[in-house]
Design a protein around this motif. Structure first.
Motif, PDB file in Angstrom:
ATOM      1  N   GLU A  88     -65.364  38.774  52.519  1.00  0.00           N
ATOM      2  CA  GLU A  88     -65.153  37.513  51.940  1.00  0.00           C
ATOM      3  C   GLU A  88     -65.508  37.776  50.381  1.00  0.00           C
ATOM      4  N   GLU A  89     -66.707  38.646  50.274  1.00  0.00           N
ATOM      5  CA  GLU A  89     -66.950  38.876  48.774  1.00  0.00           C
ATOM      6  C   GLU A  89     -65.702  39.594  48.094  1.00  0.00           C
ATOM      7  N   GLN A  90     -65.159  40.508  48.686  1.00  0.00           N
ATOM      8  CA  GLN A  90     -63.866  41.358  48.301  1.00  0.00           C
ATOM      9  C   GLN A  90     -62.698  40.318  47.975  1.00  0.00           C
ATOM     10  N   VAL A  91     -62.535  39.501  48.924  1.00  0.00           N
ATOM     11  CA  VAL A  91     -61.411  38.650  48.664  1.00  0.00           C
ATOM     12  C   VAL A  91     -61.852  37.511  47.466  1.00  0.00           C
ATOM     13  N   LEU A  92     -62.885  37.069  47.274  1.00  0.00           N
ATOM     14  CA  LEU A  92     -63.560  36.138  46.418  1.00  0.00           C
ATOM     15  C   LEU A  92     -63.289  36.855  44.862  1.00  0.00           C
ATOM     16  N   GLU A  93     -63.714  38.150  44.844  1.00  0.00           N
ATOM     17  CA  GLU A  93     -63.443  39.016  43.486  1.00  0.00           C
ATOM     18  C   GLU A  93     -61.847  38.943  43.224  1.00  0.00           C
ATOM     19  N   LEU A  94     -60.937  39.463  44.443  1.00  0.00           N
ATOM     20  CA  LEU A  94     -59.679  39.496  43.971  1.00  0.00           C
ATOM     21  C   LEU A  94     -59.080  38.091  43.626  1.00  0.00           C
ATOM     22  N   TYR A  95     -59.712  36.934  44.313  1.00  0.00           N
ATOM     23  CA  TYR A  95     -58.935  35.534  43.653  1.00  0.00           C
ATOM     24  C   TYR A  95     -59.537  35.379  42.462  1.00  0.00           C
ATOM     25  N   THR A  96     -60.753  35.663  42.023  1.00  0.00           N
ATOM     26  CA  THR A  96     -61.280  35.454  40.628  1.00  0.00           C
ATOM     27  C   THR A  96     -60.507  36.065  39.673  1.00  0.00           C
ATOM     28  N   GLU A  97     -60.408  37.347  39.911  1.00  0.00           N
ATOM     29  CA  GLU A  97     -59.626  37.895  38.970  1.00  0.00           C
ATOM     30  C   GLU A  97     -58.263  37.671  38.869  1.00  0.00           C
ATOM     31  N   HIS A  98     -57.507  37.374  40.045  1.00  0.00           N
ATOM     32  CA  HIS A  98     -56.258  36.705  40.015  1.00  0.00           C
ATOM     33  C   HIS A  98     -55.988  35.523  38.977  1.00  0.00           C
ATOM     34  N   PHE A  99     -56.995  34.481  39.271  1.00  0.00           N
ATOM     35  CA  PHE A  99     -56.931  33.333  38.479  1.00  0.00           C
ATOM     36  C   PHE A  99     -57.241  33.460  37.090  1.00  0.00           C
ATOM     37  N   GLU A 100     -58.311  34.486  36.755  1.00  0.00           N
ATOM     38  CA  GLU A 100     -58.276  34.867  35.393  1.00  0.00           C
ATOM     39  C   GLU A 100     -57.029  35.379  34.754  1.00  0.00           C
ATOM     40  N   GLU A 101     -56.349  36.429  35.405  1.00  0.00           N
ATOM     41  CA  GLU A 101     -55.007  36.926  34.891  1.00  0.00           C
ATOM     42  C   GLU A 101     -54.061  35.583  34.843  1.00  0.00           C
ATOM     43  N   VAL A 102     -53.969  34.547  35.804  1.00  0.00           N
ATOM     44  CA  VAL A 102     -52.995  33.435  35.604  1.00  0.00           C
ATOM     45  C   VAL A 102     -53.381  32.635  34.416  1.00  0.00           C
ATOM     46  N   GLU A 103     -54.760  32.784  34.226  1.00  0.00           N
ATOM     47  CA  GLU A 103     -55.114  31.755  33.106  1.00  0.00           C
ATOM     48  C   GLU A 103     -54.719  32.480  31.656  1.00  0.00           C
ATOM     49  N   ASP A 104     -54.768  33.878  31.728  1.00  0.00           N
ATOM     50  CA  ASP A 104     -54.468  34.359  30.573  1.00  0.00           C
ATOM     51  C   ASP A 104     -52.953  34.301  30.281  1.00  0.00           C
ATOM     52  N   LYS A 105     -52.174  34.517  31.150  1.00  0.00           N
ATOM     53  CA  LYS A 105     -50.899  34.392  31.146  1.00  0.00           C
ATOM     54  C   LYS A 105     -50.049  32.999  30.827  1.00  0.00           C
ATOM     55  N   THR A 106     -50.787  31.830  31.206  1.00  0.00           N
ATOM     56  CA  THR A 106     -50.455  30.536  31.012  1.00  0.00           C
ATOM     57  C   THR A 106     -50.999  30.022  29.670  1.00  0.00           C
ATOM     58  N   SER A 107     -52.367  30.603  29.144  1.00  0.00           N
ATOM     59  CA  SER A 107     -52.668  30.180  28.002  1.00  0.00           C
ATOM     60  C   SER A 107     -51.760  30.051  26.757  1.00  0.00           C
ATOM     61  N   ALA A 108     -50.824  30.934  26.773  1.00  0.00           N
ATOM     62  CA  ALA A 108     -50.020  31.142  25.753  1.00  0.00           C
ATOM     63  C   ALA A 108     -48.661  30.449  25.829  1.00  0.00           C
ATOM     64  N   GLY A 109     -48.620  29.735  26.764  1.00  0.00           N
ATOM     65  CA  GLY A 109     -47.534  28.777  26.857  1.00  0.00           C
ATOM     66  C   GLY A 109     -46.928  29.003  28.326  1.00  0.00           C
ATOM     67  N   ARG A 110     -45.808  28.598  28.758  1.00  0.00           N
ATOM     68  CA  ARG A 110     -45.200  28.722  30.092  1.00  0.00           C
ATOM     69  C   ARG A 110     -44.877  30.021  30.485  1.00  0.00           C
ATOM     70  N   PRO A 111     -45.694  30.435  31.455  1.00  0.00           N
ATOM     71  CA  PRO A 111     -45.171  31.992  31.757  1.00  0.00           C
ATOM     72  C   PRO A 111     -43.855  32.219  32.453  1.00  0.00           C
ATOM     73  N   ASP A 112     -43.466  33.381  32.727  1.00  0.00           N
ATOM     74  CA  ASP A 112     -42.269  33.733  33.192  1.00  0.00           C
ATOM     75  C   ASP A 112     -42.315  33.520  34.796  1.00  0.00           C
ATOM     76  N   ARG A 113     -41.504  32.946  35.716  1.00  0.00           N
ATOM     77  CA  ARG A 113     -41.564  32.720  36.949  1.00  0.00           C
ATOM     78  C   ARG A 113     -41.464  33.955  37.739  1.00  0.00           C
ATOM     79  N   ASP A 114     -40.739  34.857  37.281  1.00  0.00           N
ATOM     80  CA  ASP A 114     -40.767  36.363  38.109  1.00  0.00           C
ATOM     81  C   ASP A 114     -42.063  37.047  37.928  1.00  0.00           C
ATOM     82  N   GLU A 115     -42.791  36.870  36.690  1.00  0.00           N
ATOM     83  CA  GLU A 115     -43.753  37.395  36.390  1.00  0.00           C
ATOM     84  C   GLU A 115     -44.956  36.857  37.243  1.00  0.00           C
ATOM     85  N   MET A 116     -45.010  35.468  37.487  1.00  0.00           N
ATOM     86  CA  MET A 116     -46.042  34.691  38.335  1.00  0.00           C
ATOM     87  C   MET A 116     -45.851  35.213  39.722  1.00  0.00           C
ATOM     88  N   GLU A 117     -44.482  35.244  40.176  1.00  0.00           N
ATOM     89  CA  GLU A 117     -44.262  35.792  41.696  1.00  0.00           C
ATOM     90  C   GLU A 117     -45.041  37.069  41.891  1.00  0.00           C
TER      91      GLU A 117
END
Length: 131
Positions: free
Chosen positions: A65-94
């Motif tokens: 559970e700790e490891q999965v929480l860390e993965l999800y947290t990192e994932h959403f931080e990365e998503v935030e980085d990608k979306t902060s500059a505007g609409r991200p590429d759909r393929d990149e998000m996939e």
């Protein structure tokens, strides 16, 4: 009198259009998602709740559970980085989504992987139902 009716129709059209463009609930702030842009990003509390629910469904150990929480947290931080500059590429998000799913599967036992696959299918069908 004719001018009054024309003005009334114009006001009615403008009001209807403006109300139709509003996003969010009746009394709440605008919600993310929809056709206006990407979905709202998850907060740390929402991520923790999501992982906790996932943990119950997959019968994760505390360590998993700790490891999965860390993965999800990192994932959403990365998503935030990608979306902060505007609409991200759909393929990149996939690619990000697939990468997260593969990283989580790497932590799971074979039985948990089966449960996770079912969990992913159920959640994707729930998203489609909401649209």
């Amino acid at each position: 009198m004719n001018k009054i009716w024309k003005m009334l129709v114009v006001v009615l059209v403008i009001t209807t259009t403006a109300c139709g463009q509003q996003r969010g609930g009746q009394n709440g702030p605008p919600q993310g998602g929809g056709q206006g842009g990407p979905p709202a990003l998850r907060t740390a509390k929402e991520i923790k709740t999501m992982v906790s629910d996932l943990s119950e469904d997959l019968l994760l150990s505390d360590e998993q559970e700790e490891q999965v929480l860390e993965l999800y947290t990192e994932h959403f931080e990365e998503v935030e980085d990608k979306t902060s500059a505007g609409r991200p590429d759909r393929d990149e998000m996939e690619v990000l989504k697939t990468s997260l799913e593969n990283d989580i599967k790497a932590l799971l036992t074979n039985d948990q992987k089966k449960l996770y696959t079912t969990y992913l299918k159920n959640n994707s069908s729930k998203k489609r139902e909401r649209k």
